[in-house]
Scaffold this motif. Structure first.
Motif, short mmCIF file in Angstrom:
data_model
loop_
_atom_site.label_atom_id
_atom_site.label_comp_id
_atom_site.label_asym_id
_atom_site.label_seq_id
_atom_site.Cartn_x
_atom_site.Cartn_y
_atom_site.Cartn_z
N PRO A 121 54.94 -18.47 8.95
CA PRO A 121 54.42 -19.15 10.04
C PRO A 121 52.92 -18.72 10.09
O PRO A 121 52.01 -19.58 10.50
CB PRO A 121 55.09 -18.73 11.38
N LEU A 122 52.58 -17.59 9.70
CA LEU A 122 51.06 -16.96 9.78
C LEU A 122 50.54 -18.05 8.70
O LEU A 122 49.26 -18.46 9.04
CB LEU A 122 50.96 -15.59 9.16
N ALA A 123 50.65 -18.28 7.50
CA ALA A 123 50.15 -19.14 6.63
C ALA A 123 50.00 -20.42 7.27
O ALA A 123 49.05 -21.03 7.10
CB ALA A 123 51.10 -19.07 5.49
N GLU A 124 51.17 -21.04 8.00
CA GLU A 124 50.91 -22.38 8.50
C GLU A 124 49.81 -22.44 9.47
O GLU A 124 48.97 -23.59 9.52
CB GLU A 124 52.28 -22.74 9.13
N ILE A 125 49.59 -21.35 10.39
CA ILE A 125 48.55 -21.29 11.29
C ILE A 125 47.36 -21.17 10.68
O ILE A 125 46.49 -21.77 11.16
CB ILE A 125 48.98 -19.89 12.28
N LEU A 126 47.21 -20.25 9.64
CA LEU A 126 45.96 -20.20 8.97
C LEU A 126 45.73 -21.60 8.35
O LEU A 126 44.32 -21.83 8.38
CB LEU A 126 46.06 -18.95 7.85
N ALA A 127 46.55 -22.08 7.77
CA ALA A 127 46.11 -23.47 7.22
C ALA A 127 45.38 -24.30 8.06
O ALA A 127 44.22 -25.00 7.84
CB ALA A 127 47.04 -24.11 6.58
N GLY A 128 45.88 -24.40 9.49
CA GLY A 128 45.16 -25.43 10.41
C GLY A 128 43.94 -24.86 10.65
O GLY A 128 42.88 -25.49 11.21
N VAL A 129 43.71 -23.47 10.76
CA VAL A 129 42.55 -22.91 11.43
C VAL A 129 41.44 -23.17 10.36
O VAL A 129 40.32 -23.38 10.84
CB VAL A 129 42.65 -21.25 11.77
N ILE A 130 41.86 -22.63 9.26
CA ILE A 130 40.78 -22.81 8.27
C ILE A 130 40.16 -24.09 7.91
O ILE A 130 38.98 -24.44 7.89
CB ILE A 130 41.12 -22.15 6.83
N ASP A 131 40.96 -25.29 8.21
CA ASP A 131 40.41 -26.46 7.93
C ASP A 131 39.65 -26.87 9.15
O ASP A 131 38.73 -27.89 9.00
CB ASP A 131 41.59 -27.45 7.91
N ASP A 132 39.68 -26.22 10.11
CA ASP A 132 38.71 -26.34 11.44
C ASP A 132 37.35 -25.63 11.30
O ASP A 132 36.66 -25.89 11.96
CB ASP A 132 39.55 -26.14 12.74
#
Length: 190
Positions: A121-132
């Motif tokens: 789940p941390l990787a999923e959160i990170l993917a959304g944040v980095i794209d922003d």
């Protein structure tokens, strides 16, 4: 191995970006030399003192590779560096122009370690944040399946103080870093 050191009030992590605005002559000369000779410089967190004056630093830092440079509209040099290997400072000396040079030893890079299922789940959160996060992370290689990479990215983007970031940089165990970052994330999100 001798490298020019750039003491800052921020921490650079392996694989992460660092935007810099360069105005002091010693650092303009350092950047010029790094570009000309295709060498890296070291980024170390200031323990006490200031970026523009005398400072003592932590012993562990990160080698920085210049990935982009430009002249800003204000005439200042802008540089984007990408973190490479961590290192420990064995000894330092100050050049005549005030530039700090360190004799360093690279710290071993841990072998890639798959992100444990509990941290997916941390990787999923990170993917959304980095794209922003936009342009700064545009050219950063992404390794959402690597425990070390995910832990370093959270350490650089979460709102924690520089001493906590330094502690994350100094951790050798990627799973311990992930545990630490998950605890921080839980307090930020609650």
């Amino acid at each position: 191995m001798d490298v020019p050191l750039f003491p800052l009030k921020t921490v650079l992590f392996p694989g992460g970006p660092l935007p810099l605005r360069i105005f002091e002559q010693r650092y303009l000369d350092m950047i010029s030399r790094c570009l000309r000779e295709e060498i890296d410089f070291g980024v170390v967190l200031i323990r006490s003192g200031s970026e523009a004056g005398p400072a003592t630093t932590h012993d562990i830092g990160t080698q920085a590779h210049i990935s982009d440079w430009y002249q800003g509209s204000d005439g200042l040099l802008g540089v984007t560096a990408i973190g490479r290997e961590r290192f420990v400072i064995d000894d330092t000396r100050r050049e005549k122009d005030g530039l700090l040079v360190g004799n360093i030893s690279r710290l071993p890079m841990p072998p890639p370690q798959a992100l444990p299922e509990a941290y997916l789940p941390l990787a999923e959160i990170l993917a959304g944040v980095i794209d922003d996060l936009g342009r700064l992370y545009r050219d950063v290689e992404r390794h959402y399946d690597d425990a070390d990479w995910v832990g370093f990215r959270f350490a650089e983007i979460l709102p924690i103080d520089a001493s906590q970031k330094q502690a994350c940089l100094e951790m050798d165990d990627p799973i311990e870093r992930l545990k630490s970052m998950r605890a921080v994330l839980e307090t930020v999100r609650s």
